[in-house]
Write a protein that holds these residues in place. Structure first.
Motif, mmCIF file in Angstrom:
data_model
loop_
_atom_site.group_PDB
_atom_site.id
_atom_site.type_symbol
_atom_site.label_atom_id
_atom_site.label_comp_id
_atom_site.label_asym_id
_atom_site.label_seq_id
_atom_site.Cartn_x
_atom_site.Cartn_y
_atom_site.Cartn_z
ATOM 1 N N SER A 150 0.831 -1.188 0.000
ATOM 2 C CA SER A 150 0.000 0.000 0.000
ATOM 3 C C SER A 150 0.875 1.251 0.000
ATOM 4 C CB SER A 150 -0.920 0.009 1.215
ATOM 5 O OG SER A 150 -0.163 0.075 2.383
ATOM 6 N N GLN A 151 0.291 2.347 -0.365
ATOM 7 C CA GLN A 151 1.064 3.563 -0.517
ATOM 8 C C GLN A 151 1.448 4.186 0.826
ATOM 9 O OE1 GLN A 151 -1.919 2.821 -1.531
ATOM 10 N NE2 GLN A 151 -3.241 4.583 -1.759
ATOM 11 N N THR A 152 2.595 4.817 0.826
ATOM 12 C CA THR A 152 3.089 5.544 2.000
ATOM 13 C C THR A 152 3.483 6.930 1.532
ATOM 14 O OG1 THR A 152 3.960 3.517 2.989
ATOM 15 C CG2 THR A 152 4.749 5.608 3.872
ATOM 16 N N ILE A 153 3.094 7.921 2.316
ATOM 17 C CA ILE A 153 3.385 9.305 1.952
ATOM 18 C C ILE A 153 4.331 9.904 2.977
ATOM 19 C CG2 ILE A 153 2.389 11.569 1.470
ATOM 20 C CD1 ILE A 153 -0.231 10.137 0.882
ATOM 21 N N HIS A 154 5.381 10.500 2.493
ATOM 22 C CA HIS A 154 6.352 11.155 3.361
ATOM 23 C C HIS A 154 6.296 12.659 3.114
ATOM 24 C CE1 HIS A 154 8.178 7.261 4.244
ATOM 25 N NE2 HIS A 154 8.109 7.002 2.953
ATOM 26 N N GLN A 155 6.386 13.386 4.204
ATOM 27 C CA GLN A 155 6.453 14.842 4.089
ATOM 28 C C GLN A 155 7.597 15.349 4.955
ATOM 29 O OE1 GLN A 155 1.756 15.553 4.468
ATOM 30 N NE2 GLN A 155 2.905 17.454 4.153
ATOM 31 N N TRP A 156 8.292 16.335 4.437
ATOM 32 C CA TRP A 156 9.280 17.011 5.278
ATOM 33 C C TRP A 156 9.445 18.456 4.844
ATOM 34 C CZ3 TRP A 156 10.656 13.024 2.035
ATOM 35 C CH2 TRP A 156 11.509 13.338 0.968
ATOM 36 N N PRO A 157 9.808 19.297 5.796
ATOM 37 C CA PRO A 157 10.051 18.929 7.185
ATOM 38 C C PRO A 157 8.748 18.730 7.952
ATOM 39 C CG PRO A 157 10.287 21.283 6.904
ATOM 40 C CD PRO A 157 10.030 20.735 5.535
ATOM 41 N N ALA A 158 8.845 18.247 9.156
ATOM 42 C CA ALA A 158 7.659 18.055 9.990
ATOM 43 C C ALA A 158 7.175 19.389 10.544
ATOM 44 C CB ALA A 158 7.956 17.084 11.136
ATOM 45 N N THR A 159 8.101 20.233 10.924
ATOM 46 C CA THR A 159 7.765 21.579 11.396
ATOM 47 C C THR A 159 8.764 22.570 10.813
ATOM 48 O OG1 THR A 159 9.094 21.314 13.389
ATOM 49 C CG2 THR A 159 6.774 20.775 13.565
ATOM 50 N N LEU A 160 8.302 23.797 10.673
ATOM 51 C CA LEU A 160 9.145 24.821 10.057
ATOM 52 C C LEU A 160 8.740 26.181 10.584
ATOM 53 C CD1 LEU A 160 11.371 25.151 7.882
ATOM 54 C CD2 LEU A 160 9.545 25.421 6.203
ATOM 55 N N VAL A 161 9.703 26.961 11.005
ATOM 56 C CA VAL A 161 9.464 28.336 11.422
ATOM 57 C C VAL A 161 10.266 29.231 10.483
ATOM 58 C CG1 VAL A 161 9.593 30.030 13.284
ATOM 59 C CG2 VAL A 161 9.163 27.616 13.807
ATOM 60 N N GLN A 162 9.565 30.111 9.801
ATOM 61 C CA GLN A 162 10.217 30.943 8.794
ATOM 62 C C GLN A 162 9.838 32.404 8.995
ATOM 63 O OE1 GLN A 162 12.617 28.968 7.370
ATOM 64 N NE2 GLN A 162 11.998 29.502 5.282
ATOM 65 N N PRO A 163 10.739 33.326 8.686
ATOM 66 C CA PRO A 163 10.373 34.750 8.761
ATOM 67 C C PRO A 163 9.558 35.173 7.552
ATOM 68 C CG PRO A 163 12.673 34.504 8.110
ATOM 69 C CD PRO A 163 12.168 33.132 8.401
ATOM 70 N N VAL A 164 8.749 36.200 7.760
ATOM 71 C CA VAL A 164 8.004 36.796 6.645
ATOM 72 C C VAL A 164 8.967 37.209 5.543
ATOM 73 C CG1 VAL A 164 6.638 38.809 5.970
ATOM 74 C CG2 VAL A 164 6.072 37.578 8.055
ATOM 75 N N GLY A 165 8.600 36.924 4.315
ATOM 76 C CA GLY A 165 9.420 37.315 3.183
ATOM 77 C C GLY A 165 10.426 36.278 2.740
ATOM 78 N N SER A 166 10.576 35.222 3.513
ATOM 79 C CA SER A 166 11.538 34.183 3.139
ATOM 80 C C SER A 166 10.879 33.185 2.184
ATOM 81 C CB SER A 166 12.044 33.465 4.393
ATOM 82 O OG SER A 166 10.986 32.794 5.039
ATOM 83 N N PRO A 167 11.692 32.412 1.450
ATOM 84 C CA PRO A 167 11.113 31.409 0.537
ATOM 85 C C PRO A 167 10.704 30.147 1.286
ATOM 86 C CG PRO A 167 13.489 31.385 0.389
ATOM 87 C CD PRO A 167 13.144 32.502 1.323
ATOM 88 N N LEU A 168 9.929 29.318 0.585
ATOM 89 C CA LEU A 168 9.435 28.089 1.191
ATOM 90 C C LEU A 168 9.533 26.940 0.190
ATOM 91 C CD1 LEU A 168 7.705 26.626 3.496
ATOM 92 C CD2 LEU A 168 5.748 27.139 2.029
#
Lengths: 112, 108
Positions: A1-19
């Protein structure tokens, strides 16, 4: 069966920064892929979906974009983050239209 | 455009009591309805879909096209049923529209 991975798990970024948030899928080929966002106190909102490599449909006009460089890779991006981009981002996949969707663990994004 | 409404943000019941999570939808075509559940520290996952017409973990949901509803029911709630529940609708394009979600708490 399918497995989905996501990263990062958490992220703190300043306004105006890329993602760049990444989602990869195992156990299936040529899936439909989806990005959802859950903002505080609100339900899940579909942001983008893809039925194949390079095919992206946007549901809501916004500061974000998505790309699918490979069959089982889905990327959510932004050039300049806004405070309103904070939320919980979920990637999902399905084998076809109207089929059950399977969700990843999510990425919690906080923009300060 | 399709819409899914879950009128209750929070629902609390005692163990053994019946529980009903309400879901109403609006869609001009022929929808397919789902209930998804998210237990604490787990991924969002499918609970049941109307096309299957099956009972999962004691839960059932009947699609009522006249009332455009797809309420989720269980006759005897258990503590392990405590979770966030989402009603969702999909159209022919496979895009899921979610309701706002209902947090169910089952007290001992």
């Amino acid at each position: 069966s399918q497995t989905i991975h996501q990263w990062p798990a958490t992220l703190v970024q300043p306004v105006g920064s890329p993602l760049s948030l990444e989602c990869t899928v195992e156990g299936t080929s040529n899936p439909n892929l989806y990005w959802y966002r859950q903002a505080a106190g609100r339900g899940l909102q579909l942001l983008f979906y893809s039925v194949g490599i390079g095919q992206i449909s946007s549901e809501v006009p916004q500061n974000l974009s998505a790309s699918r460089p490979q069959d089982r890779q889905f990327i959510l991006s932004s050039k300049k983050l806004l405070l309103s981009d904070s939320g919980f981002y979920l990637c999902a996949c399905s084998k076809g239209v109207r089929e059950t969707q399977y969700f990843g663990p999510g990425t919690r994004l906080l923009v300060l | 455009a399709q819409r899914v409404t879950q009128p209750e943000k929070l629902l609390s019941v005692f163990k053994g009591a019946p529980v009903e999570l309400k879901c109403n939808y609006s869609y001009s075509g022929s929808p397919e309805l789902f209930w998804y559940v998210q237990y604490s520290r787990q991924r969002l996952q499918l609970l049941l879909r109307h096309i299957s017409r099956e009972s999962i973990k004691g839960f059932t949901a009947d699609l009522n096209k006249g009332e455009t509803s797809f309420h989720l029911k269980k006759p005897f709630a258990q503590e392990e049923d405590s979770a966030m529940y989402y009603c969702a609708l999909t159209t022919s394009y496979g895009k899921l529209t979610f309701g706002q979600g209902t947090i169910l708490t089952v007290h001992p």
